[in-house]
Design an enzyme around this catalytic site. Structure first.
Site, short mmCIF file in Angstrom:
data_model
loop_
_atom_site.label_atom_id
_atom_site.label_comp_id
_atom_site.label_asym_id
_atom_site.label_seq_id
_atom_site.Cartn_x
_atom_site.Cartn_y
_atom_site.Cartn_z
N CYS A 1 1.77 -1.78 3.04
CA CYS A 1 1.19 -0.47 3.33
C CYS A 1 2.23 0.49 3.89
CB CYS A 1 0.07 -0.60 4.34
SG CYS A 1 -1.35 -1.55 3.81
N GLU B 1 3.67 -1.29 -3.89
CA GLU B 1 2.83 -2.34 -4.48
C GLU B 1 3.67 -3.32 -5.29
OE1 GLU B 1 -0.39 -0.23 -6.44
OE2 GLU B 1 -1.30 0.19 -4.47
N GLU C 1 2.07 2.28 6.52
CA GLU C 1 2.22 2.18 7.98
C GLU C 1 3.25 1.13 8.36
OE1 GLU C 1 -0.49 2.23 6.16
OE2 GLU C 1 -2.24 2.95 7.24
N ASN D 1 3.28 3.35 0.66
CA ASN D 1 2.88 2.02 0.19
C ASN D 1 3.74 1.62 -1.01
OD1 ASN D 1 1.38 4.11 -1.11
ND2 ASN D 1 -0.15 2.66 -1.81
N1 THU Z 1 -2.78 1.22 1.83
C1 THU Z 1 -1.90 1.74 2.72
O1 THU Z 1 -0.72 1.94 2.40
N2 THU Z 1 -2.35 2.05 3.96
C2 THU Z 1 -3.65 1.99 4.35
O2 THU Z 1 -3.96 2.34 5.47
C3 THU Z 1 -4.66 1.49 3.41
C4 THU Z 1 -4.15 0.91 2.16
C5 THU Z 1 -2.32 0.96 0.46
C6 THU Z 1 -2.20 -0.48 0.07
C7 THU Z 1 -2.34 -0.40 -1.44
O3 THU Z 1 -1.09 -0.09 -2.01
C8 THU Z 1 -3.26 0.79 -1.65
O4 THU Z 1 -3.23 1.54 -0.44
C9 THU Z 1 -4.69 0.42 -1.98
O5 THU Z 1 -5.21 -0.44 -1.05
#
Ligand code: THU
Length: 138
Positions: A59, A50, A61, A48
């Site tokens: 994210c 941000e 994925e 992820n």
């Molecule tokens: N996040 C992911 O990368 N994948 C997921 O399946 C759930 C959420 C990340 C997004 C954000 O940076 C952090 O987790 C909190 O939501």
């Protein structure tokens, strides 16, 4: 459900865990790693990433998926997701929809916790009635 060998799942989780180390998550402090395996046996990793404005956050994925698609990959065997949580981490709704564009409904999604315990679901279980190109046909 498509069968995946235990050693293959463990390998994908190890790679996803390495990807998690690369997360840029200074706002949530919640690191996620993903490992997407193609039908040809290649692995694409994502973490992820941000953003101070929050909305541009992406994210793990989707990072893995978009890296693979950019490289020309179009058929996928499985995806594994691991996070900092003690709960099994499943893809968010946006990622489920993004995966549904390129992955078959029976693709296994391996949802792990930080200790490597996991559960496996088919993509169609996570996103029933996904909107796809077929929905735009006459
Ligand atoms: N996040 C992911 O990368 N994948 C997921 O399946 C759930 C959420 C990340 C997004 C954000 O940076 C952090 O987790 C909190 O939501």
């Amino acid at each position: 459900m498509k069968q995946l060998h235990e050693f293959e799942i463990k390998k994908m989780l190890r790679l996803a865990d390495e990807a998690r180390e690369k997360a840029y998550a200074p706002y949530s402090n919640f690191r996620v790693g993903a490992c997407l395996k193609t039908d040809s046996g290649a692995y694409y990793l994502g973490c992820n990433i941000e953003n101070a404005a929050f909305t541009p956050t992406v994210c793990a994925e989707r990072v893995a998926l978009f890296k693979a698609v950019y490289e020309g990959e179009r058929s996928f065997e499985a995806i594994a997701i691991i996070s900092d949580s003690l709960n099994h981490t499943a893809p968010c709704g946006v990622c489920r929809q993004a995966l549904a564009e390129f992955c078959l409904p029976d693709m296994p999604v391996i949802c792990a916790d930080r200790d490597g315990s996991y559960e496996v679901h088919e993509l169609r279980e996570l996103l029933p009635m996904a909107f796809t190109s077929a929905d735009m046909e006459d």
